[in-house]
Design a protein around this motif. Structure first.
Motif, PDB file in Angstrom:
ATOM      1  N   MET A   1       5.380  14.020  -1.326  1.00 51.65           N
ATOM      2  CA  MET A   1       6.284  12.983  -1.770  1.00 51.65           C
ATOM      3  C   MET A   1       7.133  13.508  -2.914  1.00 51.65           C
ATOM      4  O   MET A   1       6.970  13.136  -4.054  1.00 51.65           O
ATOM      5  CB  MET A   1       5.478  11.784  -2.231  1.00 51.65           C
ATOM      6  N   SER A  32       2.752  -0.396  -5.071  1.00 49.05           N
ATOM      7  CA  SER A  32       1.673   0.375  -4.443  1.00 49.05           C
ATOM      8  C   SER A  32       1.094  -0.360  -3.243  1.00 49.05           C
ATOM      9  O   SER A  32       0.757   0.256  -2.230  1.00 49.05           O
ATOM     10  CB  SER A  32       0.552   0.658  -5.449  1.00 49.05           C
ATOM     11  N   ILE A  35       3.503   0.021  -0.308  1.00 49.93           N
ATOM     12  CA  ILE A  35       3.394   1.371   0.240  1.00 49.93           C
ATOM     13  C   ILE A  35       2.101   1.518   1.040  1.00 49.93           C
ATOM     14  O   ILE A  35       2.097   2.069   2.144  1.00 49.93           O
ATOM     15  CB  ILE A  35       3.487   2.434  -0.869  1.00 49.93           C
ATOM     16  N   ARG A  36       1.006   0.987   0.517  1.00 51.31           N
ATOM     17  CA  ARG A  36      -0.278   1.058   1.217  1.00 51.31           C
ATOM     18  C   ARG A  36      -0.190   0.368   2.585  1.00 51.31           C
ATOM     19  O   ARG A  36      -0.630   0.902   3.598  1.00 51.31           O
ATOM     20  CB  ARG A  36      -1.383   0.435   0.375  1.00 51.31           C
ATOM     21  N   VAL A  38       2.513  -0.308   4.417  1.00 51.04           N
ATOM     22  CA  VAL A  38       3.410   0.405   5.326  1.00 51.04           C
ATOM     23  C   VAL A  38       2.739   1.671   5.845  1.00 51.04           C
ATOM     24  O   VAL A  38       2.813   1.980   7.042  1.00 51.04           O
ATOM     25  CB  VAL A  38       4.753   0.720   4.640  1.00 51.04           C
ATOM     26  N   ARG A  39       2.059   2.399   4.980  1.00 48.42           N
ATOM     27  CA  ARG A  39       1.372   3.620   5.425  1.00 48.42           C
ATOM     28  C   ARG A  39       0.273   3.303   6.445  1.00 48.42           C
ATOM     29  O   ARG A  39       0.099   4.039   7.417  1.00 48.42           O
ATOM     30  CB  ARG A  39       0.803   4.387   4.248  1.00 48.42           C
ATOM     31  N   GLU A  40      -0.465   2.213   6.234  1.00 45.59           N
ATOM     32  CA  GLU A  40      -1.492   1.819   7.202  1.00 45.59           C
ATOM     33  C   GLU A  40      -0.861   1.539   8.562  1.00 45.59           C
ATOM     34  O   GLU A  40      -1.378   1.942   9.593  1.00 45.59           O
ATOM     35  CB  GLU A  40      -2.263   0.593   6.705  1.00 45.59           C
ATOM     36  N   ARG A  41       0.262   0.846   8.554  1.00 45.37           N
ATOM     37  CA  ARG A  41       0.977   0.565   9.811  1.00 45.37           C
ATOM     38  C   ARG A  41       1.462   1.849  10.456  1.00 45.37           C
ATOM     39  O   ARG A  41       1.380   2.028  11.669  1.00 45.37           O
ATOM     40  CB  ARG A  41       2.132  -0.381   9.513  1.00 45.37           C
ATOM     41  N   MET A  42       1.996   2.784   9.654  1.00 40.82           N
ATOM     42  CA  MET A  42       2.455   4.068  10.168  1.00 40.82           C
ATOM     43  C   MET A  42       1.306   4.808  10.834  1.00 40.82           C
ATOM     44  O   MET A  42       1.468   5.353  11.933  1.00 40.82           O
ATOM     45  CB  MET A  42       3.036   4.919   9.038  1.00 40.82           C
ATOM     46  N   GLU A  43       0.143   4.831  10.190  1.00 43.28           N
ATOM     47  CA  GLU A  43      -1.013   5.535  10.730  1.00 43.28           C
ATOM     48  C   GLU A  43      -1.490   4.913  12.039  1.00 43.28           C
ATOM     49  O   GLU A  43      -1.834   5.623  12.992  1.00 43.28           O
ATOM     50  CB  GLU A  43      -2.141   5.563   9.717  1.00 43.28           C
ATOM     51  N   ARG A  44      -1.502   3.570  12.123  1.00 41.73           N
ATOM     52  CA  ARG A  44      -1.895   2.899  13.366  1.00 41.73           C
ATOM     53  C   ARG A  44      -0.937   3.237  14.493  1.00 41.73           C
ATOM     54  O   ARG A  44      -1.344   3.507  15.619  1.00 41.73           O
ATOM     55  CB  ARG A  44      -1.944   1.374  13.174  1.00 41.73           C
ATOM     56  N   GLU A  46       1.023   5.915  14.721  1.00 39.67           N
ATOM     57  CA  GLU A  46       0.871   7.329  15.073  1.00 39.67           C
ATOM     58  C   GLU A  46      -0.382   7.546  15.923  1.00 39.67           C
ATOM     59  O   GLU A  46      -0.363   8.309  16.870  1.00 39.67           O
ATOM     60  CB  GLU A  46       0.833   8.184  13.803  1.00 39.67           C
TER      61      GLU A  46
END
Length: 50
Positions: A1, A32, A35-36, A38-44, A46
């Motif tokens: 980042m 935070s 961001i947490r 959105v990142r969780e959604r991105m990981e799901r 992916e």
């Protein structure tokens, strides 16, 4: 980042209240928590396409 970008965003009142409470419970900032989430959604997403 290595680079951060600002994004003005408006939330419905119920989402803002939930976000504020999550930040309080987790001892973190609202930024935070966004961001947490959105990142969780991105990981799901992916994981689902892998």
């Amino acid at each position: 980042m290595s680079e951060m970008k600002q994004l003005p965003i408006r939330f419905p009142a119920d989402v803002k209240a939930w976000l504020s409470e999550q930040a309080r419970l987790n001892g973190s900032s609202q930024n935070s928590e966004v961001i947490r989430a959105v990142r969780e959604r991105m990981e799901r997403q992916e994981a689902a396409t892998a």
